[in-house]
Design a protein around this motif. Structure first.
Motif, short mmCIF file in Angstrom:
data_model
loop_
_atom_site.label_atom_id
_atom_site.label_comp_id
_atom_site.label_asym_id
_atom_site.label_seq_id
_atom_site.Cartn_x
_atom_site.Cartn_y
_atom_site.Cartn_z
N LEU A 161 20.80 -15.17 -24.86
CA LEU A 161 21.59 -16.34 -24.50
C LEU A 161 23.06 -16.11 -24.82
O LEU A 161 23.95 -16.38 -24.01
CB LEU A 161 21.07 -17.59 -25.22
N LEU A 162 23.33 -15.57 -26.00
CA LEU A 162 24.72 -15.28 -26.39
C LEU A 162 25.34 -14.22 -25.48
O LEU A 162 26.51 -14.33 -25.09
CB LEU A 162 24.78 -14.85 -27.86
N LEU A 163 24.56 -13.20 -25.15
CA LEU A 163 25.05 -12.17 -24.23
C LEU A 163 25.41 -12.77 -22.88
O LEU A 163 26.46 -12.46 -22.32
CB LEU A 163 23.98 -11.10 -24.04
N CYS A 164 24.52 -13.61 -22.35
CA CYS A 164 24.75 -14.22 -21.04
C CYS A 164 25.95 -15.17 -21.07
O CYS A 164 26.74 -15.21 -20.12
CB CYS A 164 23.51 -14.98 -20.58
N MET A 165 26.09 -15.90 -22.17
CA MET A 165 27.25 -16.79 -22.28
C MET A 165 28.55 -15.99 -22.30
O MET A 165 29.53 -16.35 -21.64
CB MET A 165 27.13 -17.66 -23.54
N GLY A 166 28.55 -14.88 -23.04
CA GLY A 166 29.73 -14.02 -23.08
C GLY A 166 30.04 -13.45 -21.71
O GLY A 166 31.20 -13.42 -21.28
N TYR A 167 29.01 -13.00 -21.01
CA TYR A 167 29.18 -12.46 -19.66
C TYR A 167 29.76 -13.50 -18.72
O TYR A 167 30.72 -13.23 -17.99
CB TYR A 167 27.83 -11.95 -19.14
N ASN A 168 29.19 -14.72 -18.75
CA ASN A 168 29.67 -15.79 -17.88
C ASN A 168 31.08 -16.24 -18.22
O ASN A 168 31.88 -16.55 -17.34
CB ASN A 168 28.71 -16.98 -17.90
N LEU A 169 31.42 -16.26 -19.52
CA LEU A 169 32.78 -16.61 -19.92
C LEU A 169 33.78 -15.56 -19.43
O LEU A 169 34.88 -15.90 -18.98
CB LEU A 169 32.88 -16.78 -21.43
N ASN A 170 33.42 -14.31 -19.51
CA ASN A 170 34.28 -13.25 -18.99
C ASN A 170 34.48 -13.38 -17.48
O ASN A 170 35.59 -13.19 -16.97
CB ASN A 170 33.72 -11.86 -19.31
N LYS A 171 33.40 -13.71 -16.75
CA LYS A 171 33.52 -13.90 -15.30
C LYS A 171 34.41 -15.09 -14.99
O LYS A 171 35.27 -15.03 -14.10
CB LYS A 171 32.13 -14.14 -14.68
N LEU A 172 34.24 -16.19 -15.73
CA LEU A 172 35.06 -17.38 -15.52
C LEU A 172 36.53 -17.07 -15.82
O LEU A 172 37.43 -17.45 -15.06
CB LEU A 172 34.57 -18.53 -16.40
N HIS A 173 36.78 -16.35 -16.90
CA HIS A 173 38.15 -15.99 -17.26
C HIS A 173 38.79 -15.15 -16.14
O HIS A 173 39.94 -15.39 -15.76
CB HIS A 173 38.16 -15.20 -18.58
N ALA A 174 38.05 -14.18 -15.61
CA ALA A 174 38.57 -13.34 -14.54
C ALA A 174 38.86 -14.17 -13.30
O ALA A 174 39.88 -13.96 -12.62
CB ALA A 174 37.58 -12.23 -14.22
N LYS A 175 37.98 -15.14 -12.98
CA LYS A 175 38.21 -16.00 -11.82
C LYS A 175 39.46 -16.86 -12.00
O LYS A 175 40.24 -17.03 -11.07
CB LYS A 175 37.00 -16.90 -11.57
N ILE A 176 39.63 -17.38 -13.21
CA ILE A 176 40.82 -18.20 -13.48
C ILE A 176 42.08 -17.35 -13.34
O ILE A 176 43.06 -17.77 -12.72
CB ILE A 176 40.72 -18.84 -14.88
N GLN A 177 42.05 -16.15 -13.90
CA GLN A 177 43.22 -15.26 -13.84
C GLN A 177 43.56 -14.88 -12.40
O GLN A 177 44.73 -14.73 -12.06
CB GLN A 177 42.97 -13.99 -14.66
#
Length: 112
Positions: free
Chosen positions: A82-98
């Motif tokens: 769960l923590l791994l997936c949350m980190g992965y999704n946060l990184n994807k969201l950050h990249a989309k925002i950028q």
């Protein structure tokens, strides 16, 4: 009829006749599903899904250097993934925002 079958002994070891019932609604839903995946939209969804899933595991293994679980037990492993997936999704969201890609999709998303 199985009584006249010359291979009855090879097919089953059960005594007596067995009956197999298949739900009519199951067959209809399976046919509907099969027809949906052959449409142009279905092909795009399958293509999109296969790209996304393989990429996620590749990122976890290569970029995050995740090779094995550090914790033992079902509950702890679930927490770790769960923590791994949350980190992965946060990184994807950050990249989309950028990259200013919020709200965009590869293909038009089907409304529920």
């Amino acid at each position: 009829d199985c009584k006249d079958c010359p291979h009855k002994e090879k097919c089953t070891r059960a005594k007596g006749n067995k009956r197999l019932y298949v739900s009519k609604s199951f067959l209809e839903k399976r046919q509907e599903s099969y027809e949906n995946i052959l449409t142009e939209t279905g092909i795009q969804y399958r293509m999109n899904r296969s790209i996304q899933v393989e990429g996620a595991f590749g990122v976890l293994k290569n970029n995050y250097e995740f090779q094995k679980f550090l914790l033992r037990g079902k509950t702890k492993v679930k927490l770790e993934i769960l923590l791994l997936c949350m980190g992965y999704n946060l990184n994807k969201l950050h990249a989309k925002i950028q990259n200013e890609r919020i709200g965009s999709h590869l293909f038009k998303v089907k409304s529920a």
